[in-house]
Design an enzyme around this catalytic site. Structure first.
Site, short mmCIF file in Angstrom:
data_model
loop_
_atom_site.label_atom_id
_atom_site.label_comp_id
_atom_site.label_asym_id
_atom_site.label_seq_id
_atom_site.Cartn_x
_atom_site.Cartn_y
_atom_site.Cartn_z
CE1 TYR A 94 -0.20 1.81 4.40
CE2 TYR A 94 0.59 -0.45 4.58
CZ TYR A 94 0.42 0.81 5.14
OH TYR A 94 0.86 1.06 6.40
CE1 TYR A 111 -3.20 -0.47 -6.85
CE2 TYR A 111 -1.85 0.64 -5.22
CZ TYR A 111 -2.60 0.67 -6.38
OH TYR A 111 -2.77 1.86 -7.06
NE ARG A 112 -5.08 -5.06 3.29
CZ ARG A 112 -5.03 -4.45 4.48
NH1 ARG A 112 -5.59 -3.25 4.63
NH2 ARG A 112 -4.44 -5.03 5.49
NE ARG A 173 -6.11 1.24 9.80
CZ ARG A 173 -6.04 1.54 11.08
NH1 ARG A 173 -7.12 1.95 11.73
NH2 ARG A 173 -4.90 1.43 11.73
CG ASP A 297 -0.50 -0.63 15.05
OD1 ASP A 297 -1.69 -0.90 15.29
OD2 ASP A 297 -0.06 -0.40 13.90
#
Length: 377
Positions: A94, A111-112, A173, A297
């Protein structure tokens, strides 16, 4: 594979991320720098760098990006032995801008679709890969990748004898949820966990409220509910009978503390009366932000580190803030955490000194302690 006992197993997708060479919209960025990004691998890398035994479980392609991911994550000291290579699906990538995710200026292009990690399922990720961990860390991102990934999270969060303490970061997300099911799916998964982390912004988007008591009523299942309010505060609502601790860490009674801006006190439960939860609120230190990406995170890693060490609620929240500050003051998704002795010293500051703490770029490096002491006077 059960393997040796590890402190934390993190299950989820990591991707190769391309960081912009300068601020601005993606259309105007002329070049990018390669790095890695993934909520679960970020947590695993940060915990390993902080001295804990961490394992990352995922799937990557047999491409060069998969090689880079495995090499980079392993270099942090993370066990990657349970990561599987998929010869038929690519590693996700990405591109993103350097603006905060909470602003309209932030852009991210994934792009997953059809990635190797999207093929994770109960069949491809056996429960044995997480057995023996003290904590199992999951996020809502995985649930958005595919129906198989969603089934995997349901399997991993199912009640069973000897289940590790399940930590669940909601990590909503919006770009990954196209079917409108995010509010109910994420609420159900969160309510099956032992420890839940959620930001006020995503709670408002998902469930229409950021009020801690309302969120607790919505999520009665977890023993601990952490609510993060950006750069302002973080709080934890937890059962007073026994603070949650992973196998090998004794639960301890939280008898409360001094009411006020920071501390523990009896909290209004879902019914509105002082009830089964203890509330602890800790303000965030002042931070000179370089990049906001990865801070959530890092906060999770700091809180989990404190949980593994059996620290009290205030210390766990402060370690979360300190880990987040390390990420905020460095570019990219990952940053070197402060040394444990230093983090412990800062986490033990009095309320006044903590309130004056001011952290800037490079604060985690050796030799900056003296300057930091001046800033807290």
């Amino acid at each position: 594979m059960t393997g040796p006992l590890v402190d934390v197993v993190c299950v989820g997708e990591s991707m190769v991320t391309f960081l912009p060479s300068r601020p601005g919209p993606l259309a105007d960025v002329p070049a990018f720098t390669r790095a890695i990004g993934g909520a679960e691998s970020n947590v695993a890398c940060t915990l390993a760098a902080a001295g804990h035994r961490a394992r990352w479980v995922s799937r990557v392609g047999t491409d060069g990006f998969g090689d880079h991911l495995l090499d980079t994550v392993a270099a942090y000291g993370v066990d990657t032995g349970a990561v599987r290579r998929d010869p038929h699906r690519p590693t996700g990538v990405y591109f993103r801008t350097d603006a905060d995710r909470a602003t309209d200026a932030h852009e991210v292009v994934y792009y997953r679709a059809g990635s190797a990690a999207s093929a994770m399922s109960p069949a491809t990720v056996p429960y044995a890969t997480v057995a023996g961990a003290r904590i199992l860390h999951l996020t809502g991102i995985t649930a958005a990748l595919s129906a198989d990934c969603r089934a995997l999270l349901h399997e991993l969060t199912a009640p069973r004898p000897g289940r590790p303490l399940v930590s669940f970061d909601v990590n909503h997300r919006p770009a990954l949820w196209r079917d409108g099911t995010a509010p109910e799916v994420l609420r159900e998964l969160a309510d099956r966990a032992d420890l839940v982390l959620v930001g006020t912004d995503e709670a408002e988007r998902l469930w229409g409220t950021a009020d801690p008591a309302a969120l607790r009523a919505l999520l009665p299942g977890p023993a601990a509910l952490v609510v993060k309010d950006g750069a302002r505060t973080a709080l934890v609502l937890e059962r007073t009978a026994a603070r949650p601790g992973p196998p090998g860490v004794a639960g301890t009674e939280d008898t409360g503390g001094t009411p006020g801006p920071e501390g523990s006190e009896g909290a209004a439960g879902p019914s509105g009366a002082t009830g089964p939860d203890t509330l602890t609120v800790v303000p965030a230190p002042r931070v000179e932000v370089v990049s906001a990406v990865g801070a959530g995170d890092a906060f999770a890693a700091g809180f989990l580190s404190g949980t593994l060490r059996g620290l009290d609620a205030r210390a766990r929240l402060r370690h979360g803030h300190l880990m987040a500050a390390a990420a905020l003051t460095a570019p990219g998704d990952l940053a070197a955490p402060p040394r444990r002795a230093r983090a412990d010293r800062l986490a033990a500051l009095g309320a006044d000194a903590w309130g004056r703490l001011h952290l800037g770029p490079g604060w985690t490096s050796a030799g900056t302690e003296a300057d930091e002491e001046v800033r807290t006077r």
